[in-house]
Design a protein around this motif. Structure first.
Motif, short mmCIF file in Angstrom:
data_model
loop_
_atom_site.label_atom_id
_atom_site.label_comp_id
_atom_site.label_asym_id
_atom_site.label_seq_id
_atom_site.Cartn_x
_atom_site.Cartn_y
_atom_site.Cartn_z
N LEU A 41 50.65 22.32 32.52
CA LEU A 41 49.74 22.67 33.43
C LEU A 41 49.50 23.79 34.19
CD1 LEU A 41 47.07 19.91 33.48
CD2 LEU A 41 46.59 22.16 31.81
N PHE A 42 50.87 23.06 34.87
CA PHE A 42 51.02 24.10 36.50
C PHE A 42 51.14 25.63 36.00
CE2 PHE A 42 53.76 25.58 39.84
CZ PHE A 42 53.60 26.21 40.75
N SER A 49 46.22 32.54 38.05
CA SER A 49 46.12 32.75 39.43
C SER A 49 46.49 34.00 40.12
CB SER A 49 46.66 31.78 40.38
OG SER A 49 46.68 32.35 41.93
N GLU A 50 47.58 34.61 39.34
CA GLU A 50 48.41 35.81 38.87
C GLU A 50 47.77 36.65 38.25
OE1 GLU A 50 52.21 35.96 37.99
OE2 GLU A 50 53.09 34.58 39.20
N ALA A 51 46.55 35.91 37.02
CA ALA A 51 45.64 37.28 36.44
C ALA A 51 44.53 37.59 37.65
CB ALA A 51 45.49 36.18 35.77
N GLU A 52 43.99 36.88 37.65
CA GLU A 52 42.57 36.69 39.05
C GLU A 52 43.36 37.45 40.28
OE1 GLU A 52 39.53 33.93 41.29
OE2 GLU A 52 41.20 33.06 40.84
N ASP A 53 44.85 37.48 40.85
CA ASP A 53 44.68 38.21 41.98
C ASP A 53 44.88 39.72 41.11
OD1 ASP A 53 44.98 36.59 43.58
OD2 ASP A 53 46.89 35.63 43.26
N ARG A 54 44.96 39.83 40.24
CA ARG A 54 45.37 41.21 39.51
C ARG A 54 44.27 42.20 39.95
NH1 ARG A 54 50.79 42.50 37.74
NH2 ARG A 54 52.33 41.07 37.94
N PHE A 55 43.25 41.14 39.26
CA PHE A 55 41.94 41.23 38.39
C PHE A 55 41.40 41.54 40.20
CE2 PHE A 55 37.31 40.61 38.57
CZ PHE A 55 37.11 41.14 37.67
N LEU A 56 41.60 41.50 40.85
CA LEU A 56 40.59 41.32 41.86
C LEU A 56 41.69 42.72 42.98
CD1 LEU A 56 40.21 37.77 43.97
CD2 LEU A 56 38.80 39.18 42.62
N GLY A 140 54.14 38.89 46.53
CA GLY A 140 53.75 37.55 47.15
C GLY A 140 53.04 36.88 46.78
N PRO A 141 53.03 35.77 46.69
CA PRO A 141 51.31 34.60 47.47
C PRO A 141 49.99 36.04 47.60
CG PRO A 141 53.22 33.60 48.29
CD PRO A 141 53.81 34.99 48.46
N ALA A 142 50.26 36.07 48.42
CA ALA A 142 49.70 36.99 49.75
C ALA A 142 49.54 38.57 49.65
CB ALA A 142 49.14 36.48 50.46
#
Length: 204
Positions: A41-42, A49-56, A140-142
């Protein structure tokens, strides 16, 4: 006899080890299954999470145009970090830096391209930013970098609708407080001069 049965039973290896070993094996098997499931699952959760960040971030790119055209100067500054900056050209020094300077820049744009409030009392603008060709790279993460094309249109009070420029935004983004913000925007107006020259030649 009763004591002897209990005493003997407690020394019986099968009676001693069977239930305990069975429980231990069951727990070990459960842990193995848990970690195996987590390993599966990881990567999926990380990709989500990466896809959500790209979308945002892409949504932030689009929201910039809408806020610039219809929002308040404060809403415009909210799109940037507190020390956010704008430069006209790749690698050049910032011409606008910090929240207060961003608010003042938006106010200047409103004065130059603003239109009288509509019947509902809301601010309107004769400027439109059409943003496309968005590309985002997570660094990076942020943190992230991105680019997009922007066509800026204006409705000149005397000449009517006109294309002001075709530019490219080169951005750096930072995630702060759970929200993505623009930390630096470089505006490359490579086609701006060409359009001005073309307009002059056409007028001749």
């Amino acid at each position: 006899a009763g004591r002897r049965d209990v005493h003997c039973g407690s020394r019986n290896p099968e009676n001693m080890g069977g239930p305990v070993q069975g429980t231990t094996k069951a727990r070990s098997s459960g842990l193995v299954q848990f970690f195996a499931l987590a390993c599966l699952l990881f990567p999926l959760l990380s990709a989500a999470s990466e896809a959500e960040d790209r979308f945002l971030i892409m949504e932030l790119m689009d929201r910039y145009g809408v806020v610039h055209d219809f929002g308040t100067p404060e809403q415009y500054a909210d799109l940037f970090t507190e020390d956010g900056e704008i430069a006209t050209g790749k690698g050049r020094p910032a011409i606008v830096k910090g929240r207060q300077a961003l608010i003042q820049q938006a106010q200047r744009d409103h004065e130059r391209f603003g239109a009288p409030p509509g019947p509902d009392g809301e601010f309107s603008s004769i400027m439109r930013h059409v943003i496309s060709n968005r590309v985002v790279s997570l660094t990076g993460p942020a943190s992230a970098e991105g680019s997009s094309y922007v066509i800026t249109l204006i409705n000149d009070r005397e000449a009517g609708p006109q294309m002001l420029s075709i530019s490219r935004y080169l951005d750096k983004y930072v995630k702060a407080g759970g929200q993505w913000k623009i930390s630096r925007r470089e505006i490359a107006k490579a086609i701006y001069t060409v359009l001005r020259l073309f307009s002059r030649r056409s007028a001749r």
